[in-house]
Design an enzyme around this catalytic site. Sequence first.
Site, PDB file in Angstrom:
ATOM      1  N   PRO A 191       4.174  22.161  49.748  1.00 21.22           N
ATOM      2  CA  PRO A 191       4.620  21.291  48.658  1.00 21.22           C
ATOM      3  C   PRO A 191       6.087  20.881  48.736  1.00 21.22           C
ATOM      4  CG  PRO A 191       4.270  23.544  47.884  1.00 21.22           C
ATOM      5  CD  PRO A 191       3.708  23.461  49.269  1.00 21.22           C
ATOM      6  N   ASN A 192       6.294  19.643  48.363  1.00 18.31           N
ATOM      7  CA  ASN A 192       7.618  19.014  48.239  1.00 18.31           C
ATOM      8  C   ASN A 192       8.267  18.669  49.580  1.00 18.31           C
ATOM      9  OD1 ASN A 192       7.768  19.050  45.331  1.00 18.31           O
ATOM     10  ND2 ASN A 192       8.044  21.258  45.477  1.00 18.31           N
ATOM     11  N   ARG A 203      15.298  15.071  49.076  1.00 18.67           N
ATOM     12  CA  ARG A 203      15.311  16.303  48.293  1.00 18.67           C
ATOM     13  C   ARG A 203      16.530  17.166  48.632  1.00 18.67           C
ATOM     14  NH1 ARG A 203      11.217  21.334  49.545  1.00 18.67           N
ATOM     15  NH2 ARG A 203      11.773  22.537  47.712  1.00 18.67           N
ATOM     16  N   TYR A 238      18.454  20.895  52.369  1.00 16.86           N
ATOM     17  CA  TYR A 238      17.369  20.615  53.317  1.00 16.86           C
ATOM     18  C   TYR A 238      17.701  19.529  54.346  1.00 16.86           C
ATOM     19  CZ  TYR A 238      14.700  23.440  50.021  1.00 16.86           C
ATOM     20  OH  TYR A 238      14.262  24.471  49.225  1.00 16.86           O
ATOM     21  N   ASN A 294       5.272  25.868  57.299  1.00 18.95           N
ATOM     22  CA  ASN A 294       6.264  25.984  56.228  1.00 18.95           C
ATOM     23  C   ASN A 294       5.518  25.817  54.907  1.00 18.95           C
ATOM     24  OD1 ASN A 294       8.279  25.825  54.354  1.00 18.95           O
ATOM     25  ND2 ASN A 294       9.520  24.339  55.490  1.00 18.95           N
ATOM     26  N   ALA A 317       7.323  26.546  48.498  1.00 16.73           N
ATOM     27  CA  ALA A 317       7.385  27.589  47.459  1.00 16.73           C
ATOM     28  C   ALA A 317       6.152  28.491  47.438  1.00 16.73           C
ATOM     29  CB  ALA A 317       7.600  26.940  46.093  1.00 16.73           C
ATOM     30  N   GLU A 339       5.753  31.453  60.632  1.00 15.99           N
ATOM     31  CA  GLU A 339       6.293  30.991  59.346  1.00 15.99           C
ATOM     32  C   GLU A 339       7.679  30.402  59.579  1.00 15.99           C
ATOM     33  OE1 GLU A 339       6.784  34.194  56.555  1.00 15.99           O
ATOM     34  OE2 GLU A 339       7.938  32.957  55.163  1.00 15.99           O
ATOM     35  N   HIS A 382      11.086  28.084  57.840  1.00 16.38           N
ATOM     36  CA  HIS A 382      11.784  27.511  56.685  1.00 16.38           C
ATOM     37  C   HIS A 382      13.024  26.778  57.163  1.00 16.38           C
ATOM     38  CE1 HIS A 382       9.209  29.727  53.990  1.00 16.38           C
ATOM     39  NE2 HIS A 382       9.373  30.765  54.787  1.00 16.38           N
ATOM     40  N   ARG A 419      19.347  32.860  49.527  1.00 20.07           N
ATOM     41  CA  ARG A 419      19.259  31.997  48.351  1.00 20.07           C
ATOM     42  C   ARG A 419      18.867  32.817  47.118  1.00 20.07           C
ATOM     43  NH1 ARG A 419      15.794  26.892  49.668  1.00 20.07           N
ATOM     44  NH2 ARG A 419      16.754  26.240  47.691  1.00 20.07           N
TER      45      ARG A 419
END
Length: 145
Positions: free
Chosen positions: A9-10, A17, A22, A72, A75, A96, A98, A105
């Site tokens: 998502p996103n 964004r 990012y 990725n 969230a 995985e 990111h 963070r």
Amino acid sequence: MKILILNGPNLNTLGKREPGVYGTQTLDDLERLLVKKYPADNFEFLQSNDEGVLISRLNALLEAPADGVVFNPGAFTHYSYALRDAISMLDIPVVEVHLSNIHARESFRKTSVIAAVCAGQISGFGMHSYILGVEALKLHTNSKR
Ligand code: DQA
């Protein structure tokens, strides 16, 4: 290699964004970067904001496997046990990735409920996280041959 690049998502909004977190490159830029860097590999790209779509695509790998997945989950990383189960049942490696360093963070981002069922985690290198993810898949699959 047949490699699925899966984005949650996103991540469709990359470029717009929170560019400070990012970056300014888009998902299309990422796809072009990977195809250019690895012309001999066969990439499938899928982004979805829908957890069910991501689960169904992972489930389909049971019937028609790829050599590996670079994932990725956005969230969903932090709370989706359903995605964890969908990864856990596969016999192929899932890396995985990111863009941001999730460990540097907010505290809720430090937890990945999928990390333990992935081959490994790469976090914090922007778009290069995906390149490192592909490299990790290649090393991982070679070391098993
Ligand atoms: C992300 C990190 C997640 O915490 C966040 O929810 C994202 C993107 C990353 O690539 O840095 O959507 O997965």
